[in-house]
Scaffold this active site. Structure first.
Site, PDB file in Angstrom:
ATOM      1  N   GLU A  79      73.971  51.550  40.707  1.00  0.00           N
ATOM      2  CA  GLU A  79      72.917  51.828  39.740  1.00  0.00           C
ATOM      3  C   GLU A  79      73.337  52.848  38.682  1.00  0.00           C
ATOM      4  O   GLU A  79      73.032  52.697  37.509  1.00  0.00           O
ATOM      5  CB  GLU A  79      71.676  52.335  40.490  1.00  0.00           C
ATOM      6  CG  GLU A  79      70.474  52.504  39.595  1.00  0.00           C
ATOM      7  CD  GLU A  79      69.223  52.729  40.417  1.00  0.00           C
ATOM      8  OE1 GLU A  79      69.069  52.050  41.449  1.00  0.00           O
ATOM      9  OE2 GLU A  79      68.412  53.575  40.030  1.00  0.00           O
ATOM     10  N   ASP A  80      74.031  53.874  39.097  1.00  0.00           N
ATOM     11  CA  ASP A  80      74.264  54.994  38.194  1.00  0.00           C
ATOM     12  C   ASP A  80      75.692  55.132  37.687  1.00  0.00           C
ATOM     13  O   ASP A  80      75.965  56.006  36.863  1.00  0.00           O
ATOM     14  CB  ASP A  80      73.878  56.327  38.884  1.00  0.00           C
ATOM     15  CG  ASP A  80      72.382  56.400  39.160  1.00  0.00           C
ATOM     16  OD1 ASP A  80      71.645  55.636  38.516  1.00  0.00           O
ATOM     17  OD2 ASP A  80      71.980  57.202  40.014  1.00  0.00           O
TER      18      ASP A  80
END
Ligand code: MN
Length: 708
Positions: A79-80
């Site tokens: 996600e990051d």
């Protein structure tokens, strides 16, 4: 906590319960994650890696397996950071890659609102969880650490995350039996949602503790002495109810803090079920129990498998004391729930209790899988996770816990799937009630079954448990499939006859070949496709046609045209035939059937104007033979034009009723030309009865016209 917030601390923790495990995977996951997140910071300004490390540490606290802890370290990488699923798969295997992907939010641009995005993400996670329960446990650890560090976020985010935690994650933790997590999540949310009230309660609880400390110690030593005297093993501890629990109790019972008597209670842990009851007996012999406060959750465990005895007594000096009595094992289940079992002890063998949680999760997800709207899904899950309950009795006196609003059908399915399927009625306290009756506390419920009955689609409108919903839907699906098979065979046979082809082809390799060529896996799939109207019989027979089929059997006598009776729909259950609402056919009319996708045959009158349009798709038209039956009526529609005169409608209705014909629906209007227009929907046996009625009506005074 701080000592574990390093890789070494984490490794030590894991080694303490899993000494033989190779921790190389964990180390690699840690270094990979630290590298990937290296340029990021958390809200409070510390290096980002502290977050995955804290999550992993929580997972180690609940003694999860190495794969879960590694996934915890990696949970934010896709996600990051620029990490991809393929990369994780290559480096850490598909299991860990699956978990991390499941925890990765869907891209925000796909949604209109934040709420929708959250609901969709939640749904994605729950679906994944039904494949691998560790997904939710890692999400729990992630959420817990975020809640523990919520003070570093801006206030609007605090509110949003705290309410979501209180509405979804805490109840889910409770339903999955992880008691400690539920209370911590609830109290943390409470603190951010109602900070003033939280502070006030915290102060009051501290004060109460101070006041009662000496007293509680006295009671503990007294009990311990009595236990020793009786030779009963038992560990006695004081326990303080968590703040949100106190708040809920005050809300629910509309009482003030001073009226909450179980803020501080005593808990006795012993070794066996029998000793739980023995200790209960001892306490009740020492002090007077307060009526209505004894609860036997050992005999009737809560739906999250919580077991314990609860009782409140008037203790020494006339003070109320609440006791919880349970075994060590029950205590472990109450605190750890699904997590207590989710350890790869013996290569992932899941015990019976754990499988109950898992099947509950699967049931929950199974039914909701097809709900297209993620918000609806979320609501349904919320409703299922926080059910209020009623307690009812079986005729044998067993207690059953059912969610509020549950009906006898829900109860029947909770006993056994077959009891549900065969349920035709119910008696409450000896009296027959409708199946949609809502169970009340204390009802004694007797389910009436019949071997020849099956569930009805209507039940879905009132049952509330996922179990009942799922089972009913499964039954209907299977039933519809069986009927589609039957209808499909008939349609195909009719089509073969139409082309003067032998019925023997139905069992031949040729038709199997045709089925395969049409993308079907089996003959049954082919019948279903035809029966459901997804494929026309013509299409199938075309595949069989290549002159060959006809030429191979030249000597076989052709069936005379007269014998081509077409399709009878007799004997096919009404699930699969419908009468058209445009022309209201009845038995005895000249009829045509139209195969509708997913609905079976819709019957029209041959002279229905709509049929012409439908007939353009000739292949789907079937001939039907519809016999009137003694116990089934057909709806017919009549238009009657009358002179506008008082009493004429009453006379008409009286005439119809006098012929024992049921009026289902009636609409009457009067026109400017002083005419009455009346439409009846009535139930008749067949066209003969209908013709008789039409004749009688046309003879009445004041009637201008009658037509169907
Ligand atoms: Mn996270």
């Amino acid at each position: 906590m701080p000592e574990s917030l390093s890789l070494n601390g984490l490794l030590e923790k894991v080694r303490s319960y899993s000494p033989e495990k190779d921790l190389g995977l964990l180390k690699r996951a840690y270094h990979f994650s630290r590298e990937a997140h290296c340029s990021q910071k958390r809200g409070e300004g510390s290096p980002y890696i502290k977050h995955p490390l804290a999550v992993a540490s929580i997972l180690a606290d609940i003694k999860m397996d190495v794969a879960s802890i590694s996934a915890g370290l990696l949970h934010d990488t896709i996600e990051d950071t620029r990490t991809t699923m393929e990369e994780l798969k290559d480096l850490f295997g598909s299991e860990i890659a699956f978990i991390v992907t499941s925890l990765t939010k869907l891209s925000k641009v796909e949604f209109r609102t934040k709420k929708e995005a959250q609901a969709e993400n939640f749904r994605k996670m729950l679906l994944a969880m039904s494949e691998d329960v560790r997904v939710i446990l890692i999400k729990f650890a992630d959420r817990l650490h975020n809640m523990r560090t919520l003070q570093f976020l801006p206030e609007n985010k605090q509110q949003r995350i705290a309410s979501e935690t209180l509405e979804i994650y805490a109840p889910l933790a409770n339903r999955l039996g992880i008691g400690w997590l539920r209370t911590e999540l609830e109290d943390l949310s409470f603190k951010y949602i109602m900070p003033d009230l939280y502070d006030e309660l915290q102060r009051k609880v501290a004060k109460r503790k101070e006041e009662q400390e000496g007293y509680i110690r006295e009671v503990i030593s007294l009990i311990e002495q009595k236990l020793r005297e009786q030779g009963l093993p038992g560990k006695v501890t004081g326990r303080i109810k968590h703040l949100y629990g106190i708040y809920q109790k005050m809300q629910k019972q509309r009482i003030t803090f001073d009226q909450v008597h179980d803020v501080i209670g005593l808990r006795i842990l012993t070794d066996s079920k029998a000793n739980c009851y023995a200790i209960l007996g001892l306490i009740h012999s020492l002090w007077t129990p307060i009526p209505g406060r004894f609860k036997d959750y050992i005999g009737v465990p809560k739906s999250n498998l919580y077991q314990s005895l609860h009782t409140t007594v008037i203790g020494p000096k006339g003070e109320r004391v609440e006791f919880q009595i349970r075994t060590e094992e029950m205590h472990r289940i109450a605190e750890e729930g699904i997590a207590s079992h989710w350890k790869y002890k013996e290569s992932g063998i899941i015990d019976e209790k754990s499988s109950k949680y898992i099947s509950w999760l699967r049931d929950l997800v199974q039914v909701q899988k097809d709900v297209p709207d993620a918000m609806d899904f979320l609501e349904a899950v919320k409703g299922e996770v926080v059910p209020e309950v009623v307690y009812v009795f079986t005729p044998k006196g067993e207690i059953k816990e059912m969610p509020l609003g549950a009906t006898p059908v829900d109860l029947a399915y909770s006993i056994h799937t077959q009891v549900g399927h065969r349920c035709v009625g119910a008696k409450i306290n000896g009296k027959i009630v409708p199946l949609r009756y809502k169970l009340r506390n204390g009802d004694t419920v007797e389910i009436i079954t019949s071997q020849t009955h099956g569930p009805s689609r209507d039940w879905l409108k009132f049952v509330v448990t996922q179990r009942a919903k799922t089972r009913i839907k499964q039954w209907i699906k299977a039933e519809e499939r069986a009927q589609s098979v039957e209808l499909g065979i008939r349609l195909l046979e009719a089509e073969l006859r139409k082309h003067n082809m032998s019925n023997a082809l139905m069992k031949s390799d040729e038709i199997l070949g045709a089925a395969r060529a049409l993308g079907m896996n089996s003959l049954e799939d082919l019948y279903v496709a035809v029966g459901f109207g997804k494929m026309s019989p013509h299409q199938v027979v075309n595949r069989l046609m290549p002159e060959k089929a006809v030429e191979e059997e030249p000597v076989r006598p052709r069936r005379p045209v007269k014998e081509q009776k077409g399709v009878s729909i007799k004997g096919i259950d009404n699930v699969l035939y419908h009468t058209a609402k445009c022309c209201y056919p009845v038995p005895g009319d000249a009829l045509a059937g139209f195969v509708t996708i997913g609905k079976g045959v819709t019957i029209h009158r041959k002279d229905c104007p709509n049929l012409e349009r439908l007939a353009l798709e000739e292949a789907r038209l079937v001939d039907v033979d519809w016999q009137a039956s003694a116990d089934a009526n057909a709806y017919a529609r009549l238009f009657v034009e009358t002179v506008d005169r008082p009493g004429i409608l009453a006379n008409l209705s009286a005439l119809i009723s006098s012929l024992n014909i049921n009026i289902n629906h009636l609409e009457a209007t009067s026109t400017q030309e002083k005419q009455g227009h009346i439409t009846f929907i009535i139930e008749v046996k067949d066209s003969t009865q209908l013709k008789g009625l039409i004749h009688k009506i046309s003879q009445m005074e004041g009637i201008l016209r009658v037509k169907r």
